[in-house]
Design a protein around this motif. Sequence first.
Motif, PDB file in Angstrom:
ATOM      1  N   ILE A   1      30.431  47.614  41.731  1.00 54.60           N
ATOM      2  CA  ILE A   1      31.060  47.612  40.412  1.00 54.60           C
ATOM      3  C   ILE A   1      30.962  46.224  39.770  1.00 54.60           C
ATOM      4  N   LEU A   2      31.334  45.200  40.524  1.00 56.70           N
ATOM      5  CA  LEU A   2      31.301  43.832  39.997  1.00 56.70           C
ATOM      6  C   LEU A   2      29.897  43.362  39.647  1.00 56.70           C
ATOM      7  N   SER A   3      28.899  43.887  40.333  1.00 53.35           N
ATOM      8  CA  SER A   3      27.525  43.418  40.126  1.00 53.35           C
ATOM      9  C   SER A   3      27.040  43.649  38.697  1.00 53.35           C
ATOM     10  N   TYR A   4      27.570  44.661  38.027  1.00 52.34           N
ATOM     11  CA  TYR A   4      27.152  44.912  36.645  1.00 52.34           C
ATOM     12  C   TYR A   4      27.589  43.774  35.715  1.00 52.34           C
ATOM     13  N   PHE A   5      28.634  43.055  36.115  1.00 52.41           N
ATOM     14  CA  PHE A   5      29.131  41.938  35.315  1.00 52.41           C
ATOM     15  C   PHE A   5      28.633  40.593  35.838  1.00 52.41           C
ATOM     16  N   LEU A   6      28.579  40.461  37.160  1.00 53.28           N
ATOM     17  CA  LEU A   6      28.246  39.184  37.783  1.00 53.28           C
ATOM     18  C   LEU A   6      26.758  39.022  38.108  1.00 53.28           C
ATOM     19  N   LEU A   7      26.030  40.124  38.110  1.00 52.51           N
ATOM     20  CA  LEU A   7      24.619  40.082  38.467  1.00 52.51           C
ATOM     21  C   LEU A   7      23.813  40.942  37.482  1.00 52.51           C
ATOM     22  N   PRO A   8      23.702  40.472  36.248  1.00 46.84           N
ATOM     23  CA  PRO A   8      22.981  41.251  35.236  1.00 46.84           C
ATOM     24  C   PRO A   8      21.465  41.174  35.480  1.00 46.84           C
ATOM     25  N   LEU A   9      20.932  42.185  36.155  1.00 45.49           N
ATOM     26  CA  LEU A   9      19.530  42.152  36.585  1.00 45.49           C
ATOM     27  C   LEU A   9      18.550  41.974  35.430  1.00 45.49           C
ATOM     28  N   LYS A  10      18.694  42.737  34.383  1.00 46.36           N
ATOM     29  CA  LYS A  10      17.741  42.648  33.264  1.00 46.36           C
ATOM     30  C   LYS A  10      17.777  41.257  32.632  1.00 46.36           C
ATOM     31  N   LYS A  11      18.958  40.704  32.476  1.00 45.73           N
ATOM     32  CA  LYS A  11      19.084  39.359  31.908  1.00 45.73           C
ATOM     33  C   LYS A  11      18.404  38.331  32.806  1.00 45.73           C
ATOM     34  N   LYS A  12      18.572  38.459  34.121  1.00 48.63           N
ATOM     35  CA  LYS A  12      17.938  37.546  35.065  1.00 48.63           C
ATOM     36  C   LYS A  12      16.420  37.696  35.029  1.00 48.63           C
ATOM     37  N   GLN A  13      15.940  38.929  34.912  1.00 48.56           N
ATOM     38  CA  GLN A  13      14.491  39.150  34.832  1.00 48.56           C
ATOM     39  C   GLN A  13      13.912  38.549  33.556  1.00 48.56           C
ATOM     40  N   LYS A  14      14.609  38.709  32.444  1.00 48.55           N
ATOM     41  CA  LYS A  14      14.133  38.134  31.184  1.00 48.55           C
ATOM     42  C   LYS A  14      14.078  36.608  31.258  1.00 48.55           C
ATOM     43  N   ALA A  15      15.067  36.005  31.887  1.00 47.93           N
ATOM     44  CA  ALA A  15      15.075  34.550  32.049  1.00 47.93           C
ATOM     45  C   ALA A  15      13.907  34.108  32.931  1.00 47.93           C
ATOM     46  N   TYR A  16      13.617  34.869  33.974  1.00 47.49           N
ATOM     47  CA  TYR A  16      12.486  34.552  34.858  1.00 47.49           C
ATOM     48  C   TYR A  16      11.172  34.587  34.072  1.00 47.49           C
ATOM     49  N   ILE A  17      10.988  35.610  33.250  1.00 45.96           N
ATOM     50  CA  ILE A  17       9.758  35.727  32.454  1.00 45.96           C
ATOM     51  C   ILE A  17       9.661  34.572  31.458  1.00 45.96           C
ATOM     52  N   ARG A  18      10.767  34.212  30.817  1.00 44.90           N
ATOM     53  CA  ARG A  18      10.754  33.053  29.898  1.00 44.90           C
ATOM     54  C   ARG A  18      10.353  31.778  30.633  1.00 44.90           C
ATOM     55  N   ASP A  19      10.945  31.564  31.806  1.00 48.22           N
ATOM     56  CA  ASP A  19      10.602  30.384  32.605  1.00 48.22           C
ATOM     57  C   ASP A  19       9.124  30.421  33.003  1.00 48.22           C
ATOM     58  N   LEU A  20       8.641  31.574  33.402  1.00 48.49           N
ATOM     59  CA  LEU A  20       7.247  31.735  33.806  1.00 48.49           C
ATOM     60  C   LEU A  20       6.299  31.441  32.634  1.00 48.49           C
ATOM     61  N   GLU A  21       6.619  31.967  31.471  1.00 47.15           N
ATOM     62  CA  GLU A  21       5.792  31.715  30.296  1.00 47.15           C
ATOM     63  C   GLU A  21       5.736  30.217  29.973  1.00 47.15           C
ATOM     64  N   ARG A  22       6.873  29.537  30.076  1.00 41.28           N
ATOM     65  CA  ARG A  22       6.902  28.092  29.825  1.00 41.28           C
ATOM     66  C   ARG A  22       6.022  27.342  30.836  1.00 41.28           C
ATOM     67  N   LYS A  23       6.122  27.737  32.089  1.00 37.69           N
ATOM     68  CA  LYS A  23       5.317  27.095  33.135  1.00 37.69           C
ATOM     69  C   LYS A  23       3.828  27.321  32.862  1.00 37.69           C
ATOM     70  N   LEU A  24       3.456  28.534  32.514  1.00 34.83           N
ATOM     71  CA  LEU A  24       2.058  28.861  32.260  1.00 34.83           C
ATOM     72  C   LEU A  24       1.507  28.058  31.076  1.00 34.83           C
ATOM     73  N   GLU A  25       2.342  27.797  30.069  1.00 39.50           N
ATOM     74  CA  GLU A  25       1.920  27.010  28.916  1.00 39.50           C
ATOM     75  C   GLU A  25       1.506  25.598  29.327  1.00 39.50           C
ATOM     76  N   THR A  26       2.104  25.064  30.388  1.00 37.88           N
ATOM     77  CA  THR A  26       1.758  23.716  30.845  1.00 37.88           C
ATOM     78  C   THR A  26       0.475  23.699  31.659  1.00 37.88           C
ATOM     79  N   ILE A  27       0.028  24.872  32.083  1.00 34.63           N
ATOM     80  CA  ILE A  27      -1.176  24.964  32.927  1.00 34.63           C
ATOM     81  C   ILE A  27      -2.405  25.306  32.129  1.00 34.63           C
ATOM     82  N   ILE A  28      -2.271  26.258  31.187  1.00 32.05           N
ATOM     83  CA  ILE A  28      -3.471  26.726  30.458  1.00 32.05           C
ATOM     84  C   ILE A  28      -3.619  26.017  29.125  1.00 32.05           C
TER      85      ILE A  28
END
Length: 137
Positions: free
Chosen positions: A110-137
């Motif tokens: 029950i708490l995980s829906y508030f404390l562990l927002p999976l979609k939000k964490k995945q979106k942040a990971y993709i944003r971080d990944l895109e930023r990292k890739l911009e420094t490489i290519i």
Amino acid sequence: MRKSTIIATLSAPPETVWDVVTNHQDIEWRSDLSRVEVSLDGRHFTEFSTNGHSTSFSILEKTPYERYAFSMRSNIFSGEWEGLFSRTPTGGTHIIFTEILQMRNICWQILSYFLLPLKKKQKAYIRDLERKLETII
């Protein structure tokens, strides 16, 4: 059980995306992590979040530029993660990342829906990944 999938198309080639995603020694681009410990054989690693929580991972499959999968466990959940990589017609990378978590008890479920927002964490990971890739290519 919780399941979340994120799909994205990145401009970098699969080889570059793969190298970034599977390199657990280089984590400065990850806004959610403070450090990572990798086993000597490279098949296990533990991530430490910026808020002090740790999650242990064991690699299940590593098919270069196609599929990366691992199991994971923490004090509140266990689960699996799968990353699928494919080349786009323009030479970029289409990714599909799926995370499945099993909470250790009903309270955490029950708490995980508030404390562990999976979609939000995945979106942040993709944003971080895109930023990292911009420094490489």
